[in-house]
Scaffold this motif. Structure first.
Motif, mmCIF file in Angstrom:
data_model
loop_
_atom_site.group_PDB
_atom_site.id
_atom_site.type_symbol
_atom_site.label_atom_id
_atom_site.label_comp_id
_atom_site.label_asym_id
_atom_site.label_seq_id
_atom_site.Cartn_x
_atom_site.Cartn_y
_atom_site.Cartn_z
ATOM 1 N N LYS A 39 -39.366 70.823 -26.018
ATOM 2 C CA LYS A 39 -38.711 71.727 -25.056
ATOM 3 C C LYS A 39 -38.627 71.040 -23.692
ATOM 4 C CE LYS A 39 -40.827 75.434 -23.789
ATOM 5 N NZ LYS A 39 -41.050 76.617 -22.958
ATOM 6 N N ASN A 40 -39.692 70.351 -23.308
ATOM 7 C CA ASN A 40 -39.762 69.793 -21.969
ATOM 8 C C ASN A 40 -39.066 68.457 -21.776
ATOM 9 O OD1 ASN A 40 -41.402 71.547 -20.100
ATOM 10 N ND2 ASN A 40 -42.755 71.501 -21.873
ATOM 11 N N ILE A 41 -38.912 67.705 -22.838
ATOM 12 C CA ILE A 41 -38.382 66.352 -22.672
ATOM 13 C C ILE A 41 -36.948 66.360 -22.165
ATOM 14 C CG2 ILE A 41 -37.499 65.965 -25.012
ATOM 15 C CD1 ILE A 41 -38.713 63.123 -24.850
ATOM 16 N N TRP A 42 -36.227 67.450 -22.420
ATOM 17 C CA TRP A 42 -34.827 67.519 -21.995
ATOM 18 C C TRP A 42 -34.687 67.458 -20.476
ATOM 19 C CZ3 TRP A 42 -31.404 66.502 -25.567
ATOM 20 C CH2 TRP A 42 -31.798 66.687 -26.905
ATOM 21 N N LYS A 43 -35.757 67.740 -19.764
ATOM 22 C CA LYS A 43 -35.717 67.680 -18.296
ATOM 23 C C LYS A 43 -35.599 66.238 -17.801
ATOM 24 C CE LYS A 43 -38.585 71.822 -18.175
ATOM 25 N NZ LYS A 43 -39.959 72.331 -18.084
ATOM 26 N N VAL A 44 -35.907 65.300 -18.679
ATOM 27 C CA VAL A 44 -35.838 63.899 -18.255
ATOM 28 C C VAL A 44 -34.951 63.064 -19.185
ATOM 29 C CG1 VAL A 44 -37.998 63.862 -16.950
ATOM 30 C CG2 VAL A 44 -38.040 63.446 -19.432
ATOM 31 N N ILE A 45 -34.119 63.753 -19.966
ATOM 32 C CA ILE A 45 -33.213 63.015 -20.830
ATOM 33 C C ILE A 45 -32.076 62.448 -19.975
ATOM 34 C CG2 ILE A 45 -31.425 63.282 -22.619
ATOM 35 C CD1 ILE A 45 -34.145 62.968 -23.850
ATOM 36 N N ASN A 46 -31.778 61.180 -20.212
ATOM 37 C CA ASN A 46 -30.786 60.444 -19.420
ATOM 38 C C ASN A 46 -29.430 60.485 -20.106
ATOM 39 O OD1 ASN A 46 -29.426 58.703 -17.774
ATOM 40 N ND2 ASN A 46 -30.562 56.871 -18.372
ATOM 41 N N TRP A 47 -28.694 61.548 -19.859
ATOM 42 C CA TRP A 47 -27.393 61.712 -20.499
ATOM 43 C C TRP A 47 -26.385 60.668 -20.019
ATOM 44 C CZ3 TRP A 47 -26.505 64.187 -24.770
ATOM 45 C CH2 TRP A 47 -27.312 65.277 -25.142
ATOM 46 N N LYS A 48 -26.616 60.116 -18.850
ATOM 47 C CA LYS A 48 -25.680 59.098 -18.333
ATOM 48 C C LYS A 48 -25.638 57.899 -19.285
ATOM 49 C CE LYS A 48 -27.238 59.153 -13.915
ATOM 50 N NZ LYS A 48 -27.354 58.797 -12.471
ATOM 51 N N TYR A 49 -26.816 57.492 -19.732
ATOM 52 C CA TYR A 49 -26.854 56.355 -20.646
ATOM 53 C C TYR A 49 -26.200 56.698 -21.985
ATOM 54 C CZ TYR A 49 -28.601 52.857 -23.906
ATOM 55 O OH TYR A 49 -28.676 51.905 -24.878
ATOM 56 N N ALA A 50 -26.491 57.895 -22.479
ATOM 57 C CA ALA A 50 -25.897 58.323 -23.750
ATOM 58 C C ALA A 50 -24.368 58.334 -23.647
ATOM 59 C CB ALA A 50 -26.426 59.701 -24.135
ATOM 60 N N SER A 51 -23.871 58.802 -22.503
ATOM 61 C CA SER A 51 -22.425 58.828 -22.278
ATOM 62 C C SER A 51 -21.833 57.425 -22.260
ATOM 63 C CB SER A 51 -22.098 59.503 -20.937
ATOM 64 O OG SER A 51 -22.357 60.884 -21.006
ATOM 65 N N GLU A 52 -22.535 56.496 -21.618
ATOM 66 C CA GLU A 52 -22.046 55.106 -21.595
ATOM 67 C C GLU A 52 -21.920 54.550 -23.005
ATOM 68 O OE1 GLU A 52 -24.716 52.724 -19.224
ATOM 69 O OE2 GLU A 52 -24.527 54.107 -17.506
ATOM 70 N N VAL A 53 -22.952 54.783 -23.812
ATOM 71 C CA VAL A 53 -22.914 54.273 -25.187
ATOM 72 C C VAL A 53 -21.765 54.928 -25.944
ATOM 73 C CG1 VAL A 53 -24.180 54.063 -27.356
ATOM 74 C CG2 VAL A 53 -25.402 53.869 -25.191
#
Lengths: 226, 224
Positions: B204-218
């Protein structure tokens, strides 16, 4: 819950409900010692969480899977029955394995760590050369286990010898061979040692022998090899 | 290390080994160990990086050297025997290298929802980001034993999927066309010191620090 009527040999395809006659569910066995009694080999914090949380959860989920299995069988739902096998193996295995584990451990003042005597002691020597050699082999296998699992000292009833085996996740020892009887099992899931030993699994394995209950292992061995 | 020369088949004299052996070293984290708190504790980040990931790298390098020797000698039995160590330790290195990039401190965008193409792809594949998160968390919580839960792009089917892998199996073992966008480590070492047995709270908590910017780049690179 619907009545289950076990009618003789006739099977009434629609109205006869063929379910498990009754389900035996399970509850958390008490530890034969206090949570802190295995210190410093295994911390009281670990023992408490391991018993009250991990083992309890396996039992809760096993009971749930058993009830779902009962329903699926009653309704002749083969698909659901097969689907449940994963939850049954994992949680049932978790219950079986941990129940053995608590008996494999004992406080020092109740004999924990004392080497095996009698027939098991001799049998360890003839199979492995010495207790030290056995311990070294178990620790090597336990350390090398990839992921979560257990390392076992087992009696192969058929081949009449002792073997060291590992199982993955919560697979019980019997999945490695129907003639294998667990004498000792060591949990090498990270939850079994991480709070105290962090990533250093080998230190956990080195220290657990100070509280291994060889008396229980001997009893099991003697029972299987009269 | 001996020179390797690739020559025609001269059964005894020309060793056929890898031309050179590239070994690996621990990548630095792009943030401090404590920068992901309170979602993931600094203690966990430090052990996870300096001990667990480092050990995979050390053992991967060792297995690669043994593989090099075995290939040179034409020792097929040893080559095959080494595959388990290579998959486990190589996979551990591959997976954790992705993981560190999948995380970012809040002040560097950690937790900010994905925008543009990945954001839309998520909505069309799962309905909403919340639905995706719920599915990832359910799969992660249900994973038996140790492993990873992934958000992946299936390059062939052109869709997003959620997959799990056991132990340190990299995502590619589930399908050659799967590209990892996000991986969440659900081995107990990833959360136990902080969350104990309560893996769902970690998820539940890890989503607060998930780096969507990197996922988007990939994602953008794979789906131009």
């Amino acid at each position: 819950m619907a009545f289950r009527i076990l009618a003789g040999a006739k099977i009434l395809a629609r109205s006869g409900v063929l379910g498990l006659r009754r389900i035996q569910t399970f509850s958390l066995p008490d530890l034969p010692y206090d949570y802190g009694a295995l210190e410093p080999a295994i911390s009281g914090e670990i023992m408490q969480i391991h018993h009250q949380k991990h083992h309890q959860t396996y039992i809760t989920n096993y009971n749930k899977a058993l009830e779902q299995l009962d329903s699926a069988i009653s309704y002749g739902d083969a698909s659901a029955t097969v689907k449940l096998q994963s939850a049954l193996k994992f949680n049932g295995g978790g219950h079986i394995n941990h129940s053995i584990f608590w008996k494999n451990l004992a406080p020092v003042r109740e004999g924990g760590g004392e080497p095996p005597k009698g027939s098991l002691g001799s049998f360890v020597d003839s199979n492995f050369g010495s207790l030290e050699a056995l311990v070294q082999k178990i620790n090597a296998e336990g350390a090398a286990l990839q992921g979560s699992g257990w390392v076992w000292l087992a009696l192969d009833k058929e081949l009449k010898r002792l073997v060291v085996e590992t199982t993955a996740n919560q697979d019980p020892l019997v999945t490695k061979g129907p003639s294998l009887v667990p004498l000792l099992g060591i949990d090498v899931w990270e939850h079994a040692y991480y709070l105290q030993y962090k990533n250093v699994k080998p230190d956990y394995l080195k220290n657990i022998w100070k509280v291994i209950n060889w008396k229980y292992a001997s009893e099991v061995y003697d029972k299987e090899s009269p």
